[in-house]
Design a protein around this motif. Structure first.
Motif, PDB file in Angstrom:
ATOM      1  N   ASP A 108      -9.715  -5.162 -15.844  1.00 63.89           N
ATOM      2  CA  ASP A 108     -10.436  -5.148 -17.112  1.00 63.89           C
ATOM      3  C   ASP A 108      -9.582  -4.476 -18.189  1.00 63.89           C
ATOM      4  O   ASP A 108      -9.273  -3.289 -18.093  1.00 63.89           O
ATOM      5  CB  ASP A 108     -11.752  -4.388 -16.896  1.00 63.89           C
TER       6      ASP A 108
ATOM      7  N   VAL B  32     -10.366  -3.657 -21.198  1.00 68.13           N
ATOM      8  CA  VAL B  32     -11.121  -2.614 -21.907  1.00 68.13           C
ATOM      9  C   VAL B  32     -10.977  -1.289 -21.155  1.00 68.13           C
ATOM     10  O   VAL B  32     -10.692  -0.239 -21.741  1.00 68.13           O
ATOM     11  CB  VAL B  32     -12.612  -3.009 -22.034  1.00 68.13           C
TER      12      VAL B  32
ATOM     13  N   GLN C 145      -8.718   2.314 -22.016  1.00 63.04           N
ATOM     14  CA  GLN C 145      -9.499   3.551 -21.987  1.00 63.04           C
ATOM     15  C   GLN C 145      -8.809   4.594 -21.097  1.00 63.04           C
ATOM     16  O   GLN C 145      -8.709   5.766 -21.453  1.00 63.04           O
ATOM     17  CB  GLN C 145     -10.889   3.212 -21.425  1.00 63.04           C
TER      18      GLN C 145
ATOM     19  N   PRO D 190     -16.299  -7.431 -25.442  1.00 58.34           N
ATOM     20  CA  PRO D 190     -15.926  -6.050 -25.785  1.00 58.34           C
ATOM     21  C   PRO D 190     -14.547  -5.937 -26.456  1.00 58.34           C
ATOM     22  O   PRO D 190     -14.242  -4.898 -27.048  1.00 58.34           O
ATOM     23  CB  PRO D 190     -15.915  -5.327 -24.440  1.00 58.34           C
ATOM     24  N   LEU D 191     -13.726  -6.996 -26.366  1.00 55.61           N
ATOM     25  CA  LEU D 191     -12.385  -6.941 -26.962  1.00 55.61           C
ATOM     26  C   LEU D 191     -12.425  -7.072 -28.487  1.00 55.61           C
ATOM     27  O   LEU D 191     -11.390  -7.106 -29.136  1.00 55.61           O
ATOM     28  CB  LEU D 191     -11.502  -8.057 -26.389  1.00 55.61           C
TER      29      LEU D 191
ATOM     30  N   PHE E 205     -13.056  -0.346 -28.349  1.00 54.49           N
ATOM     31  CA  PHE E 205     -11.852  -0.932 -27.758  1.00 54.49           C
ATOM     32  C   PHE E 205     -10.639  -0.688 -28.655  1.00 54.49           C
ATOM     33  O   PHE E 205      -9.583  -0.226 -28.197  1.00 54.49           O
ATOM     34  CB  PHE E 205     -12.060  -2.434 -27.529  1.00 54.49           C
TER      35      PHE E 205
END
Length: 291
Positions: free
Chosen positions: A140, A142, A146, A171-172, A177
């Motif tokens: 992932d 994202v 993180q 979420p990108l 992000f």
């Protein structure tokens, strides 16, 4: 053989594009999406995610040339590059043609995309089968950015080669992000992202650029055209952590000096891509620093 098969990609309820399919080569439903590779009559082999055209052999050069070479010929010395998404391998392929690049990390959420392309679209995916400078991670993106902040490593260029903001790619496109992306960038770093259609997704473009403006120093958008994305004219966003400018700091001489041959990209097109149609300039007024 499926000699009478046509596939149609529909956009909302008013637009569609049809392709004549000669053969279905691969079809798999994963936890994220349905991945298909088909042989078409006019576009060669084609990758579809959830029925949406991602890549065709005929026109993939336009997308991959412009997402990779524009930032890499602007950054003064790109050594460490991160690609998020890009499971077909075309973006990593173009990044790794640059001799200054010492390492390309690629994080793709769906291993089936890589698997399908390595088997059936080696034109884009050959590099995924093993390259000394490529670190391919199935995971992932994202989550990756993180967690990556905890390391001391920084990226010179980050390329977000994502699908539309639906499903696993949603979420990108968000502020959390991009805040994390910013923390992963070196001081003069550049981030380029797939930036949707100025014809059909003007509101998403405004939203994306609004997010980038809150986090990065200088924001631009540039265009390319291809055969298979709805509307033909599509965009990439270009954001910088420092003062790098995509035209003023464009290393024109490096294009010729690289010895690389391109099928779509060239130095004139690099500059022209940042000069926008009038309707687009008006729509994005106050959000971009394009000429």
């Amino acid at each position: 053989m499926h000699s009478n098969l046509w596939i149609e990609e529909r956009y909302k309820d008013f637009y569609g594009m049809r392709y004549k399919v000669e053969n279905v080569l691969y079809s798999k439903k994963t936890e994220f999406q349905t991945v298909d590779v088909v042989e078409t009559k006019g576009h060669g082999k084609m990758l579809l995610n959830d029925g949406l055209v991602m890549v065709t052999e005929r026109d993939e050069i336009a997308y991959h040339d412009m997402i990779a070479h524009v930032p890499l010929f602007v950054h003064p010395n790109p050594k460490n590059v991160l690609v998020i998404g890009g499971g077909d391998g075309g973006t990593a392929r173009e990044v790794l043609r640059h001799s200054s690049v010492e390492k390309c990390t690629m994080v793709e959420i769906d291993g089936a995309v890589c698997e399908a392309c390595m088997e059936f679209i080696p034109q884009t995916a050959e590099v995924l089968k093993g390259h000394p400078k490529l670190d391919l991670i199935i995971g992932d993106g994202v989550k990756f950015v993180q967690e990556f902040q905890a390391t001391n490593e920084k990226f010179d260029v980050i390329i977000i080669d994502s699908t539309d903001p639906i499903g696993p790619a949603a979420p990108l496109f968000g502020p959390e992000f991009y805040t994390n992306v910013n923390k992963c960038l070196a001081d003069n770093g550049i981030v380029v992202s797939q930036g949707e259609s100025p014809w059909f997704e003007a509101e998403i473009q405004k939203s994306m650029l609004g997010v980038l403006n809150d986090i990065f120093k200088n924001i631009f958008i540039y265009n390319f055209s291809n055969l298979t994305y709805p509307g033909g004219l599509w965009s990439f966003t270009f954001a910088t952590k420092g003062d790098i400018h995509p035209i003023n700091d464009f290393r024109k001489e490096a294009v010729a000096a690289s010895g690389l041959e391109f099928s779509y990209y060239n130095e004139g097109l690099h500059q022209a891509a940042f000069y926008l149609p009038t309707f687009m300039k008006k729509n994005l007024e106050g959000l971009i620093q394009n000429p």
